[in-house]
Design a protein around this motif. Sequence first.
Motif, PDB file in Angstrom:
ATOM      1  N   ASP A  43      22.660 -16.210  42.336  1.00  0.00           N
ATOM      2  CA  ASP A  43      22.835 -17.001  41.115  1.00  0.00           C
ATOM      3  C   ASP A  43      22.409 -16.197  39.895  1.00  0.00           C
ATOM      4  N   ARG A  44      21.344 -15.428  40.067  1.00  0.00           N
ATOM      5  CA  ARG A  44      20.829 -14.651  38.942  1.00  0.00           C
ATOM      6  C   ARG A  44      21.814 -13.571  38.496  1.00  0.00           C
ATOM      7  N   VAL A  45      22.452 -12.878  39.438  1.00  0.00           N
ATOM      8  CA  VAL A  45      23.370 -11.823  39.009  1.00  0.00           C
ATOM      9  C   VAL A  45      24.583 -12.404  38.291  1.00  0.00           C
ATOM     10  N   LEU A  46      24.979 -13.624  38.639  1.00  0.00           N
ATOM     11  CA  LEU A  46      26.054 -14.259  37.882  1.00  0.00           C
ATOM     12  C   LEU A  46      25.602 -14.544  36.451  1.00  0.00           C
ATOM     13  N   GLN A  47      24.359 -15.008  36.279  1.00  0.00           N
ATOM     14  CA  GLN A  47      23.821 -15.215  34.937  1.00  0.00           C
ATOM     15  C   GLN A  47      23.831 -13.905  34.148  1.00  0.00           C
ATOM     16  N   ILE A  48      23.413 -12.831  34.809  1.00  0.00           N
ATOM     17  CA  ILE A  48      23.362 -11.522  34.148  1.00  0.00           C
ATOM     18  C   ILE A  48      24.763 -11.082  33.740  1.00  0.00           C
ATOM     19  N   LYS A  49      25.719 -11.286  34.633  1.00  0.00           N
ATOM     20  CA  LYS A  49      27.105 -10.908  34.323  1.00  0.00           C
ATOM     21  C   LYS A  49      27.607 -11.688  33.112  1.00  0.00           C
ATOM     22  N   GLU A  50      27.340 -12.982  33.089  1.00  0.00           N
ATOM     23  CA  GLU A  50      27.826 -13.816  31.999  1.00  0.00           C
ATOM     24  C   GLU A  50      27.182 -13.453  30.662  1.00  0.00           C
ATOM     25  N   ALA A  51      25.970 -12.843  30.733  1.00  0.00           N
ATOM     26  CA  ALA A  51      25.265 -12.448  29.506  1.00  0.00           C
ATOM     27  C   ALA A  51      25.423 -10.957  29.207  1.00  0.00           C
ATOM     28  N   ALA A  52      26.417 -10.310  29.820  1.00  0.00           N
ATOM     29  CA  ALA A  52      26.601  -8.869  29.651  1.00  0.00           C
ATOM     30  C   ALA A  52      26.767  -8.494  28.183  1.00  0.00           C
ATOM     31  N   LYS A  53      26.205  -7.359  27.825  1.00  0.00           N
ATOM     32  CA  LYS A  53      26.229  -6.892  26.445  1.00  0.00           C
ATOM     33  C   LYS A  53      27.528  -6.159  26.135  1.00  0.00           C
ATOM     34  N   ASP A  54      27.975  -6.281  24.904  1.00  0.00           N
ATOM     35  CA  ASP A  54      29.070  -5.449  24.422  1.00  0.00           C
ATOM     36  C   ASP A  54      28.519  -4.068  24.118  1.00  0.00           C
ATOM     37  N   LEU A  55      29.202  -3.038  24.573  1.00  0.00           N
ATOM     38  CA  LEU A  55      28.711  -1.666  24.420  1.00  0.00           C
ATOM     39  C   LEU A  55      29.812  -0.800  23.807  1.00  0.00           C
ATOM     40  N   PRO A  56      30.044  -0.945  22.511  1.00  0.00           N
ATOM     41  CA  PRO A  56      31.143  -0.216  21.872  1.00  0.00           C
ATOM     42  C   PRO A  56      31.010   1.293  21.977  1.00  0.00           C
ATOM     43  N   ALA A  57      29.769   1.804  22.041  1.00  0.00           N
ATOM     44  CA  ALA A  57      29.595   3.256  22.164  1.00  0.00           C
ATOM     45  C   ALA A  57      30.165   3.758  23.479  1.00  0.00           C
ATOM     46  N   ILE A  58      29.992   2.973  24.551  1.00  0.00           N
ATOM     47  CA  ILE A  58      30.546   3.385  25.841  1.00  0.00           C
ATOM     48  C   ILE A  58      32.057   3.225  25.850  1.00  0.00           C
ATOM     49  N   ASP A  59      32.566   2.170  25.211  1.00  0.00           N
ATOM     50  CA  ASP A  59      34.020   2.014  25.088  1.00  0.00           C
ATOM     51  C   ASP A  59      34.635   3.249  24.431  1.00  0.00           C
ATOM     52  N   ALA A  60      33.996   3.728  23.365  1.00  0.00           N
ATOM     53  CA  ALA A  60      34.509   4.900  22.655  1.00  0.00           C
ATOM     54  C   ALA A  60      34.399   6.153  23.524  1.00  0.00           C
ATOM     55  N   PHE A  61      33.308   6.265  24.260  1.00  0.00           N
ATOM     56  CA  PHE A  61      33.097   7.439  25.116  1.00  0.00           C
ATOM     57  C   PHE A  61      34.158   7.518  26.211  1.00  0.00           C
ATOM     58  N   LEU A  62      34.486   6.390  26.817  1.00  0.00           N
ATOM     59  CA  LEU A  62      35.419   6.390  27.943  1.00  0.00           C
ATOM     60  C   LEU A  62      36.873   6.494  27.497  1.00  0.00           C
ATOM     61  N   GLY A  63      37.178   5.943  26.345  1.00  0.00           N
ATOM     62  CA  GLY A  63      38.562   5.961  25.904  1.00  0.00           C
ATOM     63  C   GLY A  63      39.460   5.235  26.886  1.00  0.00           C
ATOM     64  N   GLN A  64      40.560   5.856  27.269  1.00  0.00           N
ATOM     65  CA  GLN A  64      41.513   5.253  28.209  1.00  0.00           C
ATOM     66  C   GLN A  64      41.366   5.808  29.626  1.00  0.00           C
ATOM     67  N   GLN A  65      40.260   6.489  29.898  1.00  0.00           N
ATOM     68  CA  GLN A  65      40.057   7.087  31.228  1.00  0.00           C
ATOM     69  C   GLN A  65      40.013   6.006  32.304  1.00  0.00           C
ATOM     70  N   PRO A  66      40.930   6.074  33.284  1.00  0.00           N
ATOM     71  CA  PRO A  66      40.961   5.034  34.320  1.00  0.00           C
ATOM     72  C   PRO A  66      39.992   5.280  35.470  1.00  0.00           C
ATOM     73  N   LYS A  67      39.458   6.485  35.583  1.00  0.00           N
ATOM     74  CA  LYS A  67      38.611   6.831  36.731  1.00  0.00           C
ATOM     75  C   LYS A  67      37.182   7.053  36.244  1.00  0.00           C
ATOM     76  N   VAL A  68      36.332   6.065  36.526  1.00  0.00           N
ATOM     77  CA  VAL A  68      34.954   6.104  36.027  1.00  0.00           C
ATOM     78  C   VAL A  68      34.002   5.864  37.202  1.00  0.00           C
ATOM     79  N   PHE A  69      33.042   6.744  37.337  1.00  0.00           N
ATOM     80  CA  PHE A  69      32.026   6.632  38.384  1.00  0.00           C
ATOM     81  C   PHE A  69      30.696   6.302  37.712  1.00  0.00           C
ATOM     82  N   VAL A  70      30.091   5.176  38.113  1.00  0.00           N
ATOM     83  CA  VAL A  70      28.806   4.759  37.552  1.00  0.00           C
ATOM     84  C   VAL A  70      27.734   4.847  38.636  1.00  0.00           C
ATOM     85  N   ALA A  71      26.704   5.632  38.374  1.00  0.00           N
ATOM     86  CA  ALA A  71      25.568   5.754  39.288  1.00  0.00           C
ATOM     87  C   ALA A  71      24.375   5.059  38.653  1.00  0.00           C
TER      88      ALA A  71
END
Length: 413
Positions: A203-231
Motif C-alpha cells: 500500500d505504501r509504494v502505491l502512495q509513493i508512486k501517486e506522490a511521485a515528483k516531477d523531475l524536469p532536469a531528468i526529462d531534459a537529460f534523457l531526451g527521447q532515449q528509449p533505453k534507460v537503465f536505472v540502478a
Amino acid sequence: MYNIIIYIYLLGVAIYSRFNEKVRKMWRGERDAFRVLREQVEPGAHYVWFHAASLGEFEQGRPLMEQLRRDHPELKILLTFFSPSGYEVRKDYKGADIICYLPLDTIRNARRFLRLIRPEMAFFIKYEFWYNYLHILKHRGVPVFSVSSIFREGQIFFRWYGHQYGRVLKCFTRFYVQNEKSRQLLATIGIDNVTVVGDTRFDRVLQIKEAAKDLPAIDAFLGQQPKVFVAGSSWPPDEEIFIRYFQQHKDWKLIIAPHVIGEDHLQQIEKQLQGWHVTRYTQLENAKAPVPTANEPSALIIDCFGLLSSIYRYASVCYVGGGFGVSIHNTLEAAVWGKPVIFGPENKKFQEAQGLKACGGGLEISSYDDFAQLMQRFEADANALAHAGQQAGDYVVSLMGATQKILSDVMPR
C-alpha cells in the motif's frame, strides 16, 4: 533472565554511547522521551500508539497511521522509534501528534511510559516484541496488534529453548501476518489469533508512486532515449557488474543512485565511466552542467536523497542494489512502476523478492555473466522485456489492501 539481559544491554549502551555518535543519539533520545511525553501529552486525549524499530518499519506502519488519521481524526497518534536511523529521519513527520524514542524495555520504564500515554490501543510493526511493555499492556487490557509481521522457523519462539520468551506472543490481541507460513508456525505454539493480510508496504509504494515528483532536469537529460537503465541503492560490487556491461553497450543511458552518497564513492563511479558524459544530478538541476548530445554515451549520478522512488518510472530496466552484500534494498519501489527488477543473490529473507522471482518480474543474478545474458535477452526480445515489467507491476497490485483489511477489523465502522 530477560530483565537481567536488558539491564546488561542498558549498561553496554551507556558505555558505548561515549564512543559512537549513533548510539549516543539513541541513549540521549531514550532518556529524553519522558520529558517529551510530559510536555506534549494532552490530558484527556485518546492516543493510539505505533511503534517502529527503524525507518523500514515506519514505512510499513505509515499507511495505517494515515488511514487512521483520515477515518478517526478524534484520535491522537503517538509514534515511537528504537533506532536513530528511523527517528532522525522522521522526527518531523506530520502524520503523528507526538514522536519520540521508546525508552528501553525495563519494567520501570514501561510502567512510566504507559502511565503517561494511557493508549487506547497499540500497533507494533513487524518484529517488535518488547516483553515488559507487552505484558503491562495486556495486564491493563489494552488491545495490541502486530502488523506486517512475518515468522520463520529459525526464530527463538520456535526453538526448544525459546518457549519461555515465546509467552510474549500471548500478549497480542491479534497478529496480522504477511503470509500463510507465518500463520502455520504460530499455530505450532498455540497462537491462533492470526489473520493473513499481506504486507502494508504494498500500500505504501502505491502512495509513493501517486506522490511521485516531477523531475524536469531528468526529462531534459534523457531526451527521447528509449533505453534507460536505472540502478537504485547500488554498492561497488553492483556497480562493477553493470558498468562493465554498459562499457560495451553505450547506446543506453544510465541513471545511478548509489546507496552511499560520499565524494569517494561518487568519484569511484565516475572513474569507471571513463569515456562517458557523466553528470551529477545537483549540477544538472542547478544548470551547472551541459545536457549530453543525443548520440553521446551518458550517465547521470544521483548525488542527493529523496528522488529514487520517482526516478524508477524512467527505466526500461531497473536494478536494485545490496544483493552482493548483506541484503537487497527496496524492490517494490521499482516494481510498482511496472518495470523488471534485477537484483543480486542475497534476497532470500525478503518475501517480496521471492514473489517477484516467482512471477517473472524479479530476476536474480549471481555474476557478470548472468547480468550480461539477461540484458542481451531483453535487448533482443522487446516482448520479454515488456512481459517482465507487466508481471512486476501486476504482482504489486495483486497484494495491495492490507491496510484496509487491518483497520476494518480493528475499528469496524
